[in-house]
Write a protein that holds these residues in place. Structure first.
Motif, short mmCIF file in Angstrom:
data_model
loop_
_atom_site.label_atom_id
_atom_site.label_comp_id
_atom_site.label_asym_id
_atom_site.label_seq_id
_atom_site.Cartn_x
_atom_site.Cartn_y
_atom_site.Cartn_z
N ASP A 1 0.81 -1.22 0.00
CA ASP A 1 0.00 0.00 0.00
C ASP A 1 0.84 1.27 0.00
OD1 ASP A 1 0.96 -0.16 2.55
OD2 ASP A 1 -0.97 0.10 3.55
N ILE B 1 -3.52 14.19 -2.47
CA ILE B 1 -4.85 13.58 -2.56
C ILE B 1 -5.36 13.53 -4.01
CG2 ILE B 1 -5.56 14.09 -0.20
CD1 ILE B 1 -7.12 16.52 -1.31
N ALA B 2 -4.44 13.50 -4.96
CA ALA B 2 -4.80 13.30 -6.37
C ALA B 2 -5.67 14.43 -6.94
CB ALA B 2 -5.51 11.96 -6.57
N GLN C 1 -1.94 8.19 -17.70
CA GLN C 1 -1.48 8.98 -16.56
C GLN C 1 -2.17 8.56 -15.27
OE1 GLN C 1 -2.25 13.19 -16.71
NE2 GLN C 1 -4.16 12.97 -17.84
N ARG C 2 -1.37 8.58 -14.20
CA ARG C 2 -1.84 8.23 -12.86
C ARG C 2 -1.26 9.22 -11.87
NH1 ARG C 2 -4.50 5.10 -15.23
NH2 ARG C 2 -4.67 2.84 -15.05
N ARG C 3 -2.02 9.44 -10.79
CA ARG C 3 -1.50 10.28 -9.71
C ARG C 3 -0.72 9.36 -8.76
NH1 ARG C 3 -2.66 13.67 -13.33
NH2 ARG C 3 -4.51 14.98 -13.08
N VAL D 1 -1.52 8.59 -4.88
CA VAL D 1 -2.59 7.71 -4.39
C VAL D 1 -2.55 6.34 -5.06
CG1 VAL D 1 -4.14 9.61 -3.78
CG2 VAL D 1 -4.27 8.61 -6.08
N THR D 2 -1.51 6.08 -5.82
CA THR D 2 -1.41 4.80 -6.52
C THR D 2 -0.59 3.83 -5.67
OG1 THR D 2 -1.50 5.89 -8.68
CG2 THR D 2 -0.58 3.66 -8.62
N PRO D 3 -1.20 2.75 -5.18
CA PRO D 3 -0.42 1.82 -4.35
C PRO D 3 0.60 1.06 -5.18
CG PRO D 3 -2.63 0.97 -4.71
CD PRO D 3 -2.60 2.35 -5.31
N SER E 1 1.47 -1.92 -5.04
CA SER E 1 1.01 -3.26 -5.46
C SER E 1 0.30 -3.21 -6.82
CB SER E 1 0.06 -3.83 -4.42
OG SER E 1 -1.06 -2.98 -4.25
N SER E 2 -0.31 -2.06 -7.15
CA SER E 2 -1.08 -1.99 -8.38
C SER E 2 -0.22 -1.83 -9.63
CB SER E 2 -2.09 -0.82 -8.32
OG SER E 2 -1.43 0.43 -8.42
N ILE E 3 1.09 -1.58 -9.45
CA ILE E 3 1.94 -1.44 -10.64
C ILE E 3 2.81 -2.67 -10.86
CG2 ILE E 3 1.96 1.08 -10.50
CD1 ILE E 3 4.95 0.78 -9.58
N ARG F 1 3.82 -3.91 -14.40
CA ARG F 1 3.42 -2.86 -15.36
C ARG F 1 4.60 -1.95 -15.72
NH1 ARG F 1 -2.06 -2.77 -16.05
NH2 ARG F 1 -3.13 -4.26 -14.71
N ALA G 1 0.69 12.67 -22.17
CA ALA G 1 -0.46 11.74 -22.19
C ALA G 1 -1.53 12.24 -23.16
CB ALA G 1 -1.02 11.60 -20.77
N THR H 1 -7.18 7.96 -13.61
CA THR H 1 -6.11 8.95 -13.46
C THR H 1 -6.05 9.44 -12.01
OG1 THR H 1 -6.29 9.67 -15.76
CG2 THR H 1 -5.29 11.22 -14.21
N SER I 1 -8.10 6.08 -7.45
CA SER I 1 -7.23 4.92 -7.31
C SER I 1 -7.99 3.75 -6.70
CB SER I 1 -6.01 5.31 -6.48
OG SER I 1 -5.05 4.29 -6.51
N ALA J 1 -10.64 14.38 -1.40
CA ALA J 1 -9.86 13.55 -2.31
C ALA J 1 -10.80 12.72 -3.18
CB ALA J 1 -8.95 12.63 -1.51
N GLY K 1 -7.29 -5.48 -7.62
CA GLY K 1 -5.99 -4.85 -7.38
C GLY K 1 -5.73 -3.62 -8.23
N GLN K 2 -6.68 -3.26 -9.10
CA GLN K 2 -6.51 -2.11 -9.97
C GLN K 2 -7.61 -1.08 -9.70
OE1 GLN K 2 -3.87 -1.69 -12.13
NE2 GLN K 2 -3.15 -3.52 -11.04
#
Lengths: 152, 209
Positions: free
Chosen positions: A18, A40-41, A54-56, A59-61, A63-65, A68, A110, B99, B102, B111, B119-120
């Protein structure tokens, strides 16, 4: 252990799943080009690309990448569109304080990957999710248009 | 066959069909669709839908059940940024839902909320093909759009009930994170009203709109 591709090279990190990707980049891997803004994105300063989208990162854990492709500002210039955007940024002297500009450039790339001929409205909409306290929006808009011409 | 008769035929065909696909999709295997009573109480069904309607029109639901781009917040404001639905309901690149939305809610107010799907990031709104817009509707007009498979995502009553009872995006409405109002019914109470509505024939009021 979480493995992924970072800027085209294999990378493995030993962090809790996380943990935000922004922390992994800045604290674990020492890549400080991606900035902490709001956390907070909402501001876009921490924008990265995951599999080209694109991702912030705040807030991107992590584990999610796993598995990737993660691309950050450090490597965006290795991409043709990324290079064109950075060159245009320099031509238009976009940057003032510069803090948000990593995210602005990642967002612009992007946009141009998804839409190589954006209208003014397309640019306004796409870039509206990246805030600039210095108010460089007019120059950002001009630079995106110019970059679009360069890659046409 | 008239369009009305065709709509009724489709509704009955879906309502009476065994919901095997829906059951198979249930990860915990506990969902059991409510059967329509042999002696439905129409009045009780209509009263139940009146309660269901309060939830459907609450910002936690209707903010994404809209004709165009999503709304946000308890005041149903325009979404910031001005994202679009997209074909699949997940936005238009480069501004996709994922984007900013999450895999989990932030503990901080203001937020973008998050949702974990395998998981995504799983945030989405209905697809362009089936918008399921409830905005501006109420009473029997809302009920019919909600009940008709032609406007509810192709769902039979059993599938509709399962969606309400088990879908994790629906359930998010009751776990929206800080600074967001909860729907007017608790989740178990909402699920019970759906059961009562279906048990009594899933009626829609013919006299009101």
């Amino acid at each position: 252990m979480i493995s992924f591709s970072l800027n085209g090279k294999p990378q493995t990190v030993d962090v809790p799943g996380d943990t935000p990707v922004l922390w992994v980049l800045r604290d674990t891997l020492g890549l400080t080009g991606t900035k902490f803004g709001c956390g907070i994105a909402v501001c876009g300063a921490c924008t990265v690309h995951v599999d080209g989208a694109q991702r912030r990162a705040c807030v991107t854990p992590a584990s999610s990448i796993a598995g990737r492709q993660l691309t950050t500002i450090e490597a965006i210039g290795e991409d043709r569109i990324g290079r064109a955007v950075q060159d245009s940024w320099v031509r238009h002297d976009v940057v003032q304080c510069g803090y948000c500009q990593s995210g602005q450039i990642m967002a612009a790339v992007a946009l141009l990957k998804a839409n190589k001929q954006p209208t003014d409205a397309d640019i306004n909409r796409a870039m509206s999710a990246n805030l600039c306290r210095c108010g460089t929006y007019v120059r950002i808009h001009a630079a995106v248009k110019d970059a679009a011409k360069a890659i046409a | 066959m008239s369009s009305r008769a065709e709509a009724l035929r489709r509704y009955l065909a879906c309502a009476l069909a065994l919901p095997m696909a829906a059951l198979a999709a249930d990860p915990v295997g506990q969902f059991q669709p409510t059967q329509v009573s042999v002696s439905p109480d129409r009045s009780a069904g209509l009263q139940a839908f009146a309660q269901i309607e309060r939830v459907l029109l609450h910002p936690r639901c209707v903010n994404c059940h809209v004709p165009d781009g999503p709304l946000q917040g308890d005041a149903k404001r325009m979404h910031y940024p001005a994202v679009q639905r997209g074909v699949d309901g997940k936005g238009v690149a480069p501004l996709n839902c994922a984007t900013c939305h999450s895999t989990q809610n932030s503990p901080l107010a203001h937020a973008p909320p998050g949702l974990d799907t395998g998981g995504q990031p799983g945030w989405r709104m209905p697809s362009a093909k089936m918008k399921m817009s409830w905005f501006g509707l109420s009473g029997s007009a809302l009920c019919k759009v909600f009940r008709d498979p032609g406007t509810n995502g192709g769902r039979s009553l059993a599938m509709l009930q399962q969606h309400m009872a088990t879908d994790h995006l629906v359930a998010w409405g009751w776990h929206p994170g800080p600074g967001r109002e909860l729907p007017p019914l608790a989740k178990p109470e909402f699920d019970e009203q759906v059961r009562i509505w279906i048990r009594n024939g899933a009626p829609c009021d013919r006299s009101k709109s």
